[in-house]
Design an enzyme around this catalytic site. Structure first.
Site, PDB file in Angstrom:
ATOM      1  N   ASN A   1       0.846  -1.199   0.000  1.00  0.00           N
ATOM      2  CA  ASN A   1       0.000   0.000   0.000  1.00  0.00           C
ATOM      3  C   ASN A   1       0.879   1.245   0.000  1.00  0.00           C
ATOM      4  O   ASN A   1       2.108   1.149  -0.034  1.00  0.00           O
ATOM      5  CB  ASN A   1      -0.953  -0.020   1.199  1.00  0.00           C
ATOM      6  CG  ASN A   1      -0.190  -0.129   2.496  1.00  0.00           C
ATOM      7  OD1 ASN A   1       0.560   0.773   2.870  1.00  0.00           O
ATOM      8  ND2 ASN A   1      -0.331  -1.258   3.183  1.00  0.00           N
TER       9      ASN A   1
ATOM     10  N   ASP B   1      -3.980  -6.370   4.858  1.00  0.00           N
ATOM     11  CA  ASP B   1      -4.955  -7.246   5.519  1.00  0.00           C
ATOM     12  C   ASP B   1      -4.931  -8.663   4.967  1.00  0.00           C
ATOM     13  O   ASP B   1      -5.359  -9.593   5.622  1.00  0.00           O
ATOM     14  CB  ASP B   1      -6.368  -6.659   5.360  1.00  0.00           C
ATOM     15  CG  ASP B   1      -6.507  -5.381   6.164  1.00  0.00           C
ATOM     16  OD1 ASP B   1      -6.096  -5.386   7.336  1.00  0.00           O
ATOM     17  OD2 ASP B   1      -6.991  -4.376   5.612  1.00  0.00           O
TER      18      ASP B   1
ATOM     19  N   LYS C   1       9.743 -16.139 -10.725  1.00  0.00           N
ATOM     20  CA  LYS C   1       8.808 -15.158 -11.275  1.00  0.00           C
ATOM     21  C   LYS C   1       7.725 -15.875 -12.085  1.00  0.00           C
ATOM     22  O   LYS C   1       8.052 -16.716 -12.930  1.00  0.00           O
ATOM     23  CB  LYS C   1       9.574 -14.176 -12.165  1.00  0.00           C
ATOM     24  CG  LYS C   1       8.696 -13.091 -12.731  1.00  0.00           C
ATOM     25  CD  LYS C   1       9.454 -12.166 -13.655  1.00  0.00           C
ATOM     26  CE  LYS C   1       8.462 -11.285 -14.390  1.00  0.00           C
ATOM     27  NZ  LYS C   1       9.081 -10.516 -15.450  1.00  0.00           N
TER      28      LYS C   1
ATOM     29  N   PHE D   1      -4.257   3.279  14.766  1.00  0.00           N
ATOM     30  CA  PHE D   1      -4.626   4.313  13.817  1.00  0.00           C
ATOM     31  C   PHE D   1      -5.712   3.736  12.912  1.00  0.00           C
ATOM     32  O   PHE D   1      -5.739   2.524  12.696  1.00  0.00           O
ATOM     33  CB  PHE D   1      -3.421   4.736  12.964  1.00  0.00           C
ATOM     34  CG  PHE D   1      -2.573   5.785  13.631  1.00  0.00           C
ATOM     35  CD1 PHE D   1      -1.908   5.520  14.815  1.00  0.00           C
ATOM     36  CD2 PHE D   1      -2.448   7.054  13.068  1.00  0.00           C
ATOM     37  CE1 PHE D   1      -1.133   6.495  15.440  1.00  0.00           C
ATOM     38  CE2 PHE D   1      -1.680   8.031  13.673  1.00  0.00           C
ATOM     39  CZ  PHE D   1      -1.020   7.752  14.867  1.00  0.00           C
TER      40      PHE D   1
ATOM     41  N   LYS E   1     -13.785   0.122  16.030  1.00  0.00           N
ATOM     42  CA  LYS E   1     -12.438  -0.465  16.083  1.00  0.00           C
ATOM     43  C   LYS E   1     -11.867  -0.411  17.492  1.00  0.00           C
ATOM     44  O   LYS E   1     -11.178  -1.331  17.934  1.00  0.00           O
ATOM     45  CB  LYS E   1     -11.527   0.327  15.143  1.00  0.00           C
ATOM     46  CG  LYS E   1     -10.813  -0.547  14.168  1.00  0.00           C
ATOM     47  CD  LYS E   1     -10.217   0.242  13.049  1.00  0.00           C
ATOM     48  CE  LYS E   1     -10.995  -0.008  11.774  1.00  0.00           C
ATOM     49  NZ  LYS E   1     -10.402   0.618  10.621  1.00  0.00           N
TER      50      LYS E   1
ATOM     51  N   LYS F   1     -10.925  -4.095  18.731  1.00  0.00           N
ATOM     52  CA  LYS F   1      -9.490  -4.410  18.785  1.00  0.00           C
ATOM     53  C   LYS F   1      -8.930  -4.280  20.197  1.00  0.00           C
ATOM     54  O   LYS F   1      -7.729  -4.470  20.405  1.00  0.00           O
ATOM     55  CB  LYS F   1      -8.716  -3.500  17.825  1.00  0.00           C
ATOM     56  CG  LYS F   1      -9.169  -3.652  16.380  1.00  0.00           C
ATOM     57  CD  LYS F   1      -8.086  -3.252  15.412  1.00  0.00           C
ATOM     58  CE  LYS F   1      -8.604  -3.254  13.986  1.00  0.00           C
ATOM     59  NZ  LYS F   1      -7.570  -3.515  13.003  1.00  0.00           N
TER      60      LYS F   1
END
Ligand code: C5P
Length: 396
Positions: free
Chosen positions: A204, A273, A283, A321, A335, A339
């Site tokens: 990401n 995730d 490859k 965060f 959350k 969590k």
């Protein structure tokens, strides 16, 4: 406080006169050191008049035989504003070829620099790398303002308003109680990379900048900091211990191991995730392996924050965060509970450019309620987060 102001050769040098006055108005003693080039923009006499004679340029024409050491020993804070690309580069590589740069190298007090230059000079890879080196050594770097620059171009490069520079310096330099003194803090930071094959991965856009700001803020508050980071281009504060990992599973194992030894865990990392169920050792080739490339089986990664939140011991504080694109506060509250976190720092990534940016708009969410912070630099957000954590550890 004794403030040494360094003035370098840039069109914004004249604004350093106002900066001298800002510090003096706030009751601080000021001396000035200029580069030769700075004297082409503002005369030494101007700063000498403003500081009752405490303004210097030369290493050699002073009654003091070693003026750079005398200045370095005198200063409680050294503020280079404006700081040219040239002086950023010299400071990053330790070049000490005049009074200002020699004093920079000899200083043991907090150092603050406010880069000001043409937008392309500021954004160049060389200047950005030099600023990263300085940040990693604990130098406070102020992001320039954006606007119409003296060269006629538009973008970041303007020296911020002298009043806000003085406030920024005072907020960091004046001796404050070490709110996390004696505490051990674990920070997860950056993205993770989940291999598909020998060359491809899922990841990401996290830059690690927010994590790096949290690391420095915790260190400044007196904590001992370990950071577990995925692959990033930035450097972390040299006072921290850095454990480099690649995948979520590696980050999870390192975090589990470190958690038993810490008082606070702050999960800033943008952990992937999901990961490919299996990664091909070689490859995957277009044409030959099209089927494997078109259908990559994904499995969930461990949720590190959730594991830490559900395994914390009495007195441990766990903070996460949350980057959301809709119903930011509602999702972050969910959350917090699911969590097992003590605080969630929520940001709306749809409303603001967050990835790679230098500032952020966040809301701090705890069981007690929510506090929305306005647009702040990532450094300022990190200070607010650390202050909130410090009050939690004081209560626990
Ligand atoms: O569930 P979500 O990814 O939105 O939660 C974000 C928070 O959870 C962040 O603090 C992030 O560091 C943490 N997280 C984690 N492990 C994961 C996913 C997220 O620690 N696998």
């Amino acid at each position: 406080m004794k403030v040494l102001i360094g003035v370098t050769g840039c069109i914004a040098a004249y604004r350093a006169c106002e900066l001298v006055r800002e510090f003096q108005r706030a009751g601080h003693e000021v001396s000035v050191v200029m580069t030769e080039a700075a004297t082409r923009f503002v005369g030494l006499e101007t700063f000498a008049a403003l500081t009752q004679g405490h303004a210097k340029v030369s290493l050699f024409e002073d009654e003091d035989p070693i003026p750079h050491i005398a200045l370095a020993q005198w200063a409680d804070a050294f503020v280079v504003a404006p700081c040219t690309a040239n002086v950023c580069a010299k400071a990053a590589s330790g070049i000490a070829d005049d009074l200002l740069t020699s004093t920079l190298l000899a200083c043991t007090c907090p150092i603050f620099i406010a880069p000001a230059m043409n937008v392309h000079m500021y954004e160049s890879a060389a200047t950005q790398a030099n600023l990263d080196v300085l940040r990693a050594r604990g130098v406070h770097v102020l992001s320039p303002d954006e606007g119409y620059l003296a060269c006629g171009e538009v973008g970041p490069g303007k020296l911020p308003d002298p009043k806000s520079i003085a406030q920024w310096v005072c907020a960091h330099a004046e001796k404050r109680p070490q709110a996390l003194s004696g505490k051990r803090v674990l920070v997860t930071s950056g993205p993770t990379q989940e291999p598909i094959d020998a060359v491809r991965f899922i990841s990401n856009r996290s830059s690690g900048k927010m994590g790096a700001a949290i690391v420095s803020a915790a260190l400044d508050a007196g904590a001992c900091v370990t950071v577990i980071s995925g692959p990033v281009a930035i450097s972390y504060d040299a006072r921290s211990e850095v454990i480099s990992v690649m995948t979520a599973e590696e980050m999870f194992q390192a975090a589990r191991k470190a958690f038993a030894e810490v008082d606070v865990a702050i999960c800033v990392a943008a952990v992937a995730d999901i990961r490919p169920e299996s990664a091909s050792a070689g490859k995957l080739k277009k044409g030959r392996d099209d089927e494997a490339l078109a259908c990559i089986s994904l499995v969930p990664n461990p949720d590190i924050l959730s594991w830490l939140g559900h395994h914390k011991q009495e007195g441990q504080v766990v903070v996460g965060f949350a980057a959301e694109t809709e119903d930011v506060v509602a999702f972050a509250k969910e959350k917090l509970a699911s969590k097992g976190a003590d605080m969630i720092v929520a940001n709306d990534v749809a409303a603001h450019e967050v990835f790679g940016a230098d500032d952020d708009v966040v809301t701090l969410i705890t069981e007690e309620g929510e506090e929305e912070l306005g647009r702040l630099s990532k450094d300022a957000v990190a200070n607010e987060v650390i202050a909130a954590i410090a009050s939690m550890t004081a209560n626990s």
